[in-house]
Design an enzyme around this catalytic site. Structure first.
Site, PDB file in Angstrom:
ATOM      1  N   PHE A 180     -28.055  25.524 -20.939  1.00  0.00           N
ATOM      2  CA  PHE A 180     -27.573  26.701 -21.663  1.00  0.00           C
ATOM      3  C   PHE A 180     -27.132  27.757 -20.669  1.00  0.00           C
ATOM      4  CE2 PHE A 180     -32.079  27.192 -20.901  1.00  0.00           C
ATOM      5  CZ  PHE A 180     -32.221  28.523 -20.516  1.00  0.00           C
ATOM      6  N   CYS A 181     -26.305  28.688 -21.142  1.00  0.00           N
ATOM      7  CA  CYS A 181     -25.858  29.837 -20.349  1.00  0.00           C
ATOM      8  C   CYS A 181     -25.570  30.976 -21.323  1.00  0.00           C
ATOM      9  CB  CYS A 181     -24.634  29.487 -19.505  1.00  0.00           C
ATOM     10  SG  CYS A 181     -23.196  28.985 -20.474  1.00  0.00           S
ATOM     11  N   THR A 182     -24.963  32.033 -20.845  1.00  0.00           N
ATOM     12  CA  THR A 182     -24.794  33.234 -21.667  1.00  0.00           C
ATOM     13  C   THR A 182     -23.929  32.979 -22.895  1.00  0.00           C
ATOM     14  OG1 THR A 182     -24.971  34.572 -19.670  1.00  0.00           O
ATOM     15  CG2 THR A 182     -24.157  35.670 -21.653  1.00  0.00           C
ATOM     16  N   GLY A 209     -21.745  29.954 -23.115  1.00  0.00           N
ATOM     17  CA  GLY A 209     -21.396  28.547 -23.273  1.00  0.00           C
ATOM     18  C   GLY A 209     -20.417  28.006 -22.262  1.00  0.00           C
ATOM     19  N   ILE A 253     -26.431  31.561 -25.251  1.00  0.00           N
ATOM     20  CA  ILE A 253     -27.571  32.389 -25.642  1.00  0.00           C
ATOM     21  C   ILE A 253     -27.158  33.443 -26.662  1.00  0.00           C
ATOM     22  CG2 ILE A 253     -29.348  33.972 -24.788  1.00  0.00           C
ATOM     23  CD1 ILE A 253     -28.850  32.595 -21.991  1.00  0.00           C
TER      24      ILE A 253
END
Length: 306
Positions: free
Chosen positions: A178-180, A182, A207
């Site tokens: 996951f990241c901020t 996508g 996220i």
């Protein structure tokens, strides 16, 4: 009127970037839009703010351009803000919309399995799944998902080294990342699949989508989420967090860090105090003094107008 902060990206082949940049600069030239759009041969990445009608006009214009006929897959998120979290409107051309520096990595060709925010808890609660935060270490320190591995990277370009050193495709059957928003995960999943990992998943919309869609009482997220604008951090419901940026080094600061004896607004913080030279301290002190004078003049001016 509240301001809409819109974040979106799309991996899509682009050419004639100079011409496209001119078109988009003209669209934002009326002053209603603030923020940054990044253009690259691999696509577009943007975070912009403005009145709802200005944001709608930008998205509609993009969808009507021949280059963006595939924008039905556009990863789009928005939140409300009282004032624009950016100072001006910029369109930049770069080699990549998110810097990774890995050849032959193309999410348009190879990408992991997208997991909707509402299904994410079920996936990462599986003990067979290795959960990895693909963001930089200072972002992870602010908040992350329970049980996630921290690669301790200073930049996304270091992520492949972490994978090569710490993970084996033969012994890591399932990986979730996951990241901020996508975008980093799309590249990361493409990379892992190229390295021979069989089951690779990533959080669709990142996220921010999770914090928007998943009720806080059901959440597996812990802490705040760093964002690359003047909001600094957001929480569930995309409400602003309590972090502020150090004006000297740019590191995000929690309320506790702002209570540190090493925190001096505009001059130093616990992360840069020991590395602050006398010369830089003098420059920062002068900048703070000028800023305070400017605020005083503005306050007097506004008082005279009332």
């Amino acid at each position: 009127m509240s301001i809409v902060v819109a974040s979106f990206y799309q991996f899509v082949p682009l050419d004639n970037l100079d011409s496209l940049r001119s078109q988009l600069l003209e669209l934002g030239g009326d002053g209603h839009l603030k923020g940054t759009l990044i253009l690259a041969p691999e696509g577009i990445n943007a975070t912009v703010a403005g009145p709802p009608m200005a944001i709608e006009a930008l998205i509609d214009t993009l969808r009507q351009m021949p280059q963006f006929q595939g924008l039905e897959r556009l990863e789009y998120k928005e939140s409300q803000h009282q004032t624009p979290p950016f100072q001006r409107f910029k369109v930049r051309i770069k080699p990549e919309i998110v810097t990774f520096k890995q050849e032959d990595i193309n999410p348009q060709d190879t990408v992991g399995t997208y997991i909707q925010a509402t299904d994410w808890n079920q996936l990462i609660s599986n003990p067979d799944v290795t959960l990895i935060d693909t963001r930089n270490e200072f972002e992870v320190e602010m908040g992350t998902f329970k049980g996630a591995k921290n690669p301790k990277t200073a930049s996304f370009t270091e992520f492949p080294d972490y994978i090569k050193e710490e993970l084996d495709p033969e012994t890591t059957p399932k990986v979730a990342m996951f990241c901020t928003g996508g975008i980093r995960c799309e590249k990361a999943t493409s990379y892992l699949l190229k390295q021979g990992f069989k089951e690779v998943y990533h959080l669709k919309g990142g996220i921010l989508k999770y914090l928007e869609d998943v009720p806080e009482e059901e959440s597996l997220w812990e802490g705040d989420c760093f964002v690359f604008d003047e909001r600094v951090a957001v929480r569930h419901g995309l409400e602003p967090g309590e972090y502020e940026l150090c004006l000297s080094c740019g590191h995000p600061l929690s309320p506790d860090e702002r209570n540190s004896p090493h925190y001096d607004w505009g001059i130093s913080c616990p992360h840069c105090y020991e590395h602050l030279s006398d010369e830089k301290r003098r420059r920062r002190e002068e900048k703070v003094r000028q800023l305070q004078l400017q605020r005083q003049r503005q306050a007097v001016s506004e008082g005279n107008q009332t």
